[in-house]
Design a protein around this motif. Structure first.
Motif, short mmCIF file in Angstrom:
data_model
loop_
_atom_site.label_atom_id
_atom_site.label_comp_id
_atom_site.label_asym_id
_atom_site.label_seq_id
_atom_site.Cartn_x
_atom_site.Cartn_y
_atom_site.Cartn_z
N LEU A 115 70.30 78.26 63.68
CA LEU A 115 68.85 78.45 63.85
C LEU A 115 68.56 79.76 64.58
N ALA A 116 69.35 80.05 65.60
CA ALA A 116 69.13 81.25 66.40
C ALA A 116 69.33 82.52 65.58
N ARG A 117 70.13 82.46 64.53
CA ARG A 117 70.37 83.66 63.71
C ARG A 117 69.08 84.15 63.05
N PHE A 118 68.14 83.25 62.85
CA PHE A 118 66.88 83.62 62.20
C PHE A 118 65.81 84.03 63.20
N ALA A 119 65.91 83.57 64.44
CA ALA A 119 64.89 83.84 65.45
C ALA A 119 65.04 85.26 65.98
N PRO A 120 63.92 85.91 66.30
CA PRO A 120 64.00 87.25 66.88
C PRO A 120 64.79 87.22 68.19
N ALA A 121 65.82 88.02 68.26
CA ALA A 121 66.71 88.13 69.42
C ALA A 121 67.50 86.85 69.69
N GLY A 122 67.34 85.83 68.88
CA GLY A 122 68.06 84.57 69.09
C GLY A 122 69.57 84.73 68.96
N ARG A 123 69.97 85.55 68.01
CA ARG A 123 71.40 85.80 67.82
C ARG A 123 72.01 86.41 69.08
N SER A 124 71.30 87.36 69.67
CA SER A 124 71.79 88.02 70.89
C SER A 124 71.93 87.02 72.03
N VAL A 125 70.88 86.23 72.21
CA VAL A 125 70.87 85.27 73.31
C VAL A 125 72.00 84.27 73.16
N VAL A 126 72.20 83.76 71.96
CA VAL A 126 73.21 82.73 71.75
C VAL A 126 74.63 83.30 71.84
N SER A 127 74.86 84.47 71.23
CA SER A 127 76.20 85.05 71.27
C SER A 127 76.60 85.44 72.69
N LEU A 128 75.70 86.11 73.38
CA LEU A 128 75.98 86.49 74.77
C LEU A 128 76.09 85.25 75.67
N GLY A 129 75.22 84.28 75.42
CA GLY A 129 75.25 83.05 76.22
C GLY A 129 76.53 82.27 76.04
N ALA A 130 77.02 82.20 74.79
CA ALA A 130 78.27 81.48 74.53
C ALA A 130 79.45 82.15 75.23
N GLY A 131 79.47 83.47 75.20
CA GLY A 131 80.55 84.19 75.87
C GLY A 131 80.47 84.07 77.37
N ALA A 132 79.27 84.23 77.92
CA ALA A 132 79.10 84.16 79.37
C ALA A 132 79.42 82.78 79.91
N ALA A 133 79.13 81.75 79.11
CA ALA A 133 79.42 80.37 79.53
C ALA A 133 80.86 79.98 79.27
N ARG A 134 81.66 80.91 78.72
CA ARG A 134 83.07 80.69 78.43
C ARG A 134 83.28 79.52 77.46
N ARG A 135 82.37 79.43 76.48
CA ARG A 135 82.55 78.41 75.44
C ARG A 135 83.77 78.78 74.61
N ARG A 136 84.47 77.79 74.13
CA ARG A 136 85.68 78.06 73.34
C ARG A 136 85.29 78.72 72.02
N ALA A 137 86.09 79.70 71.62
CA ALA A 137 85.82 80.42 70.38
C ALA A 137 85.84 79.47 69.19
N ARG A 138 86.71 78.48 69.22
CA ARG A 138 86.80 77.57 68.08
C ARG A 138 85.56 76.67 67.96
N ASP A 139 84.79 76.55 69.05
CA ASP A 139 83.54 75.81 68.99
C ASP A 139 82.39 76.70 68.51
N PHE A 140 82.46 77.99 68.81
CA PHE A 140 81.36 78.90 68.52
C PHE A 140 81.50 79.63 67.17
N LEU A 141 82.69 80.13 66.87
CA LEU A 141 82.84 81.00 65.71
C LEU A 141 82.59 80.34 64.36
N PRO A 142 83.00 79.09 64.13
CA PRO A 142 82.67 78.49 62.83
C PRO A 142 81.15 78.41 62.60
N TRP A 143 80.41 78.12 63.68
CA TRP A 143 78.96 78.06 63.55
C TRP A 143 78.37 79.45 63.36
N SER A 144 78.98 80.43 64.01
CA SER A 144 78.55 81.81 63.83
C SER A 144 78.76 82.25 62.38
#
Length: 198
Positions: A115-144
């Protein structure tokens, strides 16, 4: 300027320009990557099968660049340390997005990433937020990857079918861009809604 744009869109360099624009718009959300993808798809609809750009290649180029940009932002935020943590803490939007993303990924669902990929600046917020929160890449990248492919396919389809329905003109491009912005506004609205408590 329109002639130069026409020459660029009709050359193989369009793939490099699209890829660079999509890759960088995670850091500079004001870049018109969606407009560029739609314009290239509109031009593709007007050409022959041998012309550049090719619809499938354009979709894969935009999707791949989207995922690479997300990964780059994610890794930079992951390594950002205390300085980035303080910057996120000062931003209510980034803090809220980080919380929502964490909850969504913890539940095993990454629909927020798509959903965030379509929102203005949503992609930035989610990608940076996932990295800053140290979310596992295997949880984030398939959705990305799903988000990038969905966004790229939607953008290319808007330009391509818009040109077939309205003709390969600036009006068709404008209507298609309007539909992309409409999807962005809808995504932003859905992202702002508070999750329902059960």
């Amino acid at each position: 300027m329109p002639e130069q744009l026409g020459l660029l869109i009709g050359s193989p360099w369009i793939y490099a320009v699209v890829a660079l624009s999509v890759l960088l718009d995670v850091f500079l959300p004001v870049l018109p990557s969606g407009v560029l993808v739609i314009t290239a798809a509109t031009a593709a609809a007007a050409g022959t099968a041998a012309d550049v750009p090719d619809i499938l290649a354009l979709t894969l180029c935009a999707a791949t660049a989207s995922v690479l940009g997300d990964l780059l932002a994610y890794r930079l935020a992951w390594r950002g340390g205390a300085r980035l943590d303080r910057a996120i803490a000062r931003s209510r939007r980034l803090t809220t997005a980080q919380e929502h993303l964490g909850a969504a990924l913890a539940r095993g669902g990454g629909a927020l990433v798509v959903l965030a990929r379509f929102a203005p600046a949503g992609r930035s917020v989610v990608s940076l937020g996932a990295g800053a929160a140290r979310r596992r890449a295997r949880d984030f990248l398939p959705w990305s990857a799903l988000a990038g492919l969905t966004w790229a396919a939607y953008s290319v389809a808007l330009g391509y079918f818009g040109a077939h329905l309205l003709g390969a003109s600036w009006a068709a491009t404008a209507v298609s861009v309007g539909a992309l912005f409409g999807a962005g506004a809808g995504a932003a609205y859905l992202m702002r809604r508070e999750p329902r408590t059960s």
